[in-house]
Each structure stands twice: as structure tokens, then as C-alpha cells.
Design a protein around this motif. Structure first.
Motif, short mmCIF file in Angstrom:
data_model
loop_
_atom_site.label_atom_id
_atom_site.label_comp_id
_atom_site.label_asym_id
_atom_site.label_seq_id
_atom_site.Cartn_x
_atom_site.Cartn_y
_atom_site.Cartn_z
N MET A 16 38.74 36.47 96.45
CA MET A 16 39.68 36.22 97.53
C MET A 16 40.67 37.36 97.72
N ARG A 17 40.57 38.41 96.92
CA ARG A 17 41.55 39.50 97.00
C ARG A 17 40.83 40.84 97.08
N GLN A 18 41.06 41.54 98.15
CA GLN A 18 40.44 42.84 98.32
C GLN A 18 41.05 43.85 97.34
N LYS A 19 40.27 44.84 96.97
CA LYS A 19 40.75 45.90 96.10
C LYS A 19 41.23 47.08 96.94
N ASP A 20 42.36 47.61 96.56
CA ASP A 20 42.95 48.74 97.28
C ASP A 20 42.67 50.02 96.49
N PRO A 21 41.81 50.91 97.00
CA PRO A 21 41.51 52.15 96.27
C PRO A 21 42.74 53.02 96.03
N ALA A 22 43.70 52.97 96.95
CA ALA A 22 44.90 53.79 96.78
C ALA A 22 45.68 53.39 95.53
N VAL A 23 45.74 52.09 95.26
CA VAL A 23 46.44 51.61 94.07
C VAL A 23 45.72 52.08 92.80
N TRP A 28 39.53 32.80 87.41
CA TRP A 28 40.60 33.79 87.52
C TRP A 28 40.03 35.19 87.60
N HIS A 29 38.98 35.44 86.86
CA HIS A 29 38.35 36.76 86.90
C HIS A 29 37.59 36.96 88.21
N LYS A 30 36.87 35.93 88.66
CA LYS A 30 36.03 36.09 89.85
C LYS A 30 36.82 35.94 91.15
N CYS A 31 37.77 35.01 91.19
CA CYS A 31 38.45 34.68 92.45
C CYS A 31 39.95 34.60 92.22
N LYS A 32 40.59 35.74 92.08
CA LYS A 32 42.04 35.72 91.94
C LYS A 32 42.66 35.21 93.25
N GLY A 50 36.74 27.00 92.64
CA GLY A 50 38.01 27.70 92.58
C GLY A 50 38.13 28.82 93.58
N CYS A 51 37.06 29.06 94.38
CA CYS A 51 37.09 30.13 95.37
C CYS A 51 37.46 29.55 96.72
N ILE A 52 37.87 30.44 97.61
CA ILE A 52 38.25 30.01 98.95
C ILE A 52 37.02 29.57 99.73
N ASN A 60 35.21 29.14 105.60
CA ASN A 60 35.85 29.22 106.91
C ASN A 60 37.22 29.86 106.85
N HIS A 61 37.60 30.39 105.69
CA HIS A 61 38.87 31.10 105.57
C HIS A 61 38.57 32.57 105.29
N GLN A 62 39.40 33.42 105.87
CA GLN A 62 39.21 34.85 105.68
C GLN A 62 39.81 35.29 104.36
N PHE A 63 39.27 36.38 103.85
CA PHE A 63 39.80 36.93 102.61
C PHE A 63 41.16 37.58 102.89
N ASN A 64 41.95 37.62 101.84
CA ASN A 64 43.23 38.31 101.94
C ASN A 64 42.99 39.80 101.79
N ASN A 65 43.37 40.57 102.76
CA ASN A 65 43.09 42.00 102.78
C ASN A 65 44.40 42.77 102.79
N LEU A 66 44.60 43.55 101.74
CA LEU A 66 45.82 44.34 101.67
C LEU A 66 45.81 45.49 102.65
#
Length: 337
Positions: free
Chosen positions: A87-94, A293-297, A312-314, A317-323
Motif C-alpha cells: 500500500m506504500r510506494q517506494k521513493d527512490p530519492a529517499v 507489516w512487511h508486505k503491506c505497510k 491486511g492489504c488494501i 477498489n482503493h488506490q495505492f498511496n503514492n508519495l
């Protein structure tokens, strides 16, 4: 014992300062290690270069790797890089910011070792003693030796007690010549490292201040989130163990027929500990929670609660949270005139 606990808590709450202190200690240790290190050049034509360059470059590589090993954020970076998106995208800049920060700290001790080694000059004399220009510094007019024998004599320049080529070139003249070049390279290396450090510290935030602040903020968030999750798991495990032990003693008391016992205080404590369990009261559910927690923060969106499915995952019909998603920003300008 309380003093050690306070020191440990201080180090945990000031991890960045603690890491910088460790890097500084390693830098001082590398300088002290070189002064305590007994340099023994083999004084052989085929081994001087390998030994001298090995002393110059192998310890810095070891110190560089130790800088990563001593940094606790290495495992956090690897975990964030390899984790499923969920549910949480990874930010390469971080991730790049975290890697660059760790690399800068890990590079301090190797830079100190290289600088001290070049300024001292012993390994450079050992490595390049056979390359002394005899046509400028030596005398070969009355010497009837082959090139191989001359190399063998020049290879003994670092070893004063066995050097026997004073008729060709004075040992002190050759050593001073090579040491001068080594020190020039050492000061050049220090100048380059200082200039690069200035560029990294001063110029980079000026060009990408917004991106720099964003990467710094989320890198701190990842670190703090991991610490809080570990602390929450520790508290949950403590409460789980306490309730389990209390229930065990109550069961043993009933099975053995020891008579009625008053567990008023124990019952109150058990009720308080059960509230801390947050409904996770069996091993299977806890294992499932840790896996999820590891798979779907959880998404980084506190404005609303997301609907989750049984894993435990979204839900789909819901979009992922994208930073990295586009966001509207409103900028207001104020004038004091």
C-alpha cells in the motif's frame, strides 16, 4: 545500571549524532592505527610495489566497509529497498539520500588513512624506490651493473641497514625525493576531499532544496517508524507473556485443587495488559500481522482510514498511496511594506 540505561536511551534518540561520533572515532583510530603500525618494506624488486600499494589501499577498503557495518541504517535501507510495494510506494530519492548519507560518513576514516599514509611517505618510498631517476639524482658513470642488479640495489632504499648502493645514489637523497612527491599527493588529496565536502554540504541544498528536505524528512520518518514498531512489538510481547503466565498459574491452581485464591490484583493487572494487546491474543494472528507489516505497510494518509481485506492489504477498489503523486500547492506572499 540506571546510568547505562540513560546513556543507551540518549544514543537511541540521537542516532545521527551517535553515528557521526562513531565515524569520528574511527577516523582518529585509523590515524592512531597507522602510527602504531610497524611498516616493514620487503626491499625486494618484485614485492615492494605490491606491499606499498596494499598498505595504502587495503586498510581504507576495510575501514570503508566497517563504516557501513557500524551504521544501523544499512539494514533499514536494505529492508526498504527490498520490501514489496503493498500500500506504500517506494521513493527512490529517499533511498538515494539514505545511501549518500551513509557513504559520506563511511568515507571519513578511509580518507584519513590515505591522507596520513601519503603525508608520512613510507609506503610511497617502498612502492616507487625502484623508479628513482638516476640520471638526475644518481651517478652511473663508473658503475658496471646490469639493470636487474641496479633495481635490486634501489629496492633496498627503504631499508637503511642493508642498503649498499651509496656509490649509485645516496639513500637519504632518494628517500627525500620520493617523500616529497608523496606529501604533494597527500596535500592534493586533502584539498580535493575538502573541496568535495564543501560542494556536498553547501551547493547541493541550494539547487534542490525542496527535494532535499523531502528526502531528509521521509528518511527520518522511516527510521522513527521502525523504532516505534520495534518498541510496540516489545510492549506487546511483554504484555502477551505476562497474561499467558498469569493464566498458566491460575490454571495450575485450579487443576491441583490448591483451594480458592484471591487474584484481585492479578486480575486487574491482567485486564490492563489485555488492553495493551489490542485484540492480538494468539500466535497465529500475531504472525499474520508481522507478515502483513512487511508486505503491506499502511498508507501514509491520516485523513481517512483505508478499508483492508482479510490479508491486511488494501482492497482493489482503493488506490495505492503514492508519495510521488502530483499535489496542488498554494503559495502566499506577504509584504511588510
Amino acid at each position: 545500571m540506571d546510568k547505562f540505561r540513560m546513556i543507551f536511551q540518549f544514543l537511541q534518540s540521537n542516532q545521527e549524532s551517535f553515528t557521526n561520533g562513531i565515524c569520528g572515532i574511527m577516523a582518529l583510530a585509523s590515524a592512531h592505527l597507522y602510527t602504531a603500525f610497524k611498516f616493514n618494506c620487503p626491499c625486494l624488486p618484485n614485492y615492494n610495489m605490491s606491499y606499498g600499494m596494499g598498505v595504502l589501499f587495503v586498510p581504507p577498503i576495510v575501514l570503508f566497509l566497517l563504516g557501513f557495518v557500524m551504521n544501523n541504517n544499512v539494514s533499514m535501507l536494505a529492508e526498504e529497498w527490498k520490501r514489496p510495494i503493498g500500500m506504500r510506494q517506494k521513493d527512490p530519492a529517499v533511498l538515494r539520500y539514505m545511501l549518500c548519507s551513509m557513504t559520506q560518513r563511511a568515507f571519513i576514516a578511509p580518507a584519513v588513512w590515505v591522507s596520513v599514509t601519503l603525508l608520512h611517505g613510507e609506503c610511497f618510498i617502498c612502492a616507487f624506490c625502484t623508479s628513482v631517476p638516476l640520471d638526475k639524482l644518481g651517478n652511473l658513470t663508473d658503475v658496471n651493473l646490469s639493470e636487474k642488479e641496479i633495481k635490486r640495489i634501489l629496492a633496498r632504499i627503504p631499508c637503511k641497514d642493508i642498503y649498499d648502493g651509496h656509490d649509485i645514489i645516496e639513500q637519504e637523497v632518494a628517500a627525500r625525493y620520493i617523500r616529497c612527491i608523496s606529501q604533494a599527493l597527500g596535500w592534493t588529496f586533502i584539498l580535493i576531499m575538502t573541496f568535495l565536502a564543501f560542494l556536498v554540504r553547501a551547493i547541493r541544498p541550494c539547487f534542490t532544496q525542496a527535494a532535499f528536505l523531502k528526502s531528509k524528512y521521509w528518511s527520518h520518518y522511516i527510521d522513527i517508524e521502525r523504532k516505534l514498531f520495534d518498541e510496540t512489538c516489545t510492549e506487546h510481547a511483554k504484555s502477551f507473556a505476562k497474561v499467558c503466565i498469569q493464566q498458566f498459574f491460575e490454571t495450575i491452581n485450579r487443576d491441583m485443587g490448591l483451594g480458592p485464591a484471591i487474584f484481585t490484583e492479578a486480575k486487574t493487572t491482567e485486564q490492563e495488559e489485555k488492553e495493551k494487546l489490542l485484540g492480538i491474543t494468539d500466535q497465529g494472528t500475531m504472525n499474520k500481522l508481522l507478515k502483513n507489516w512487511h508486505k503491506c505497510k499502511p498508507p501514509l494518509n491520516l485523513s481517512k482510514r483505508e478499508i483492508h481485506n482479510g490479508n491486511g492489504c488494501i482492497k482493489e477498489n482503493h488506490q495505492f498511496n503514492n508519495l510521488n503523486g502530483s499535489k496542488k500547492e498554494v503559495i502566499a506572499y506577504y509584504s511588510k511594506v
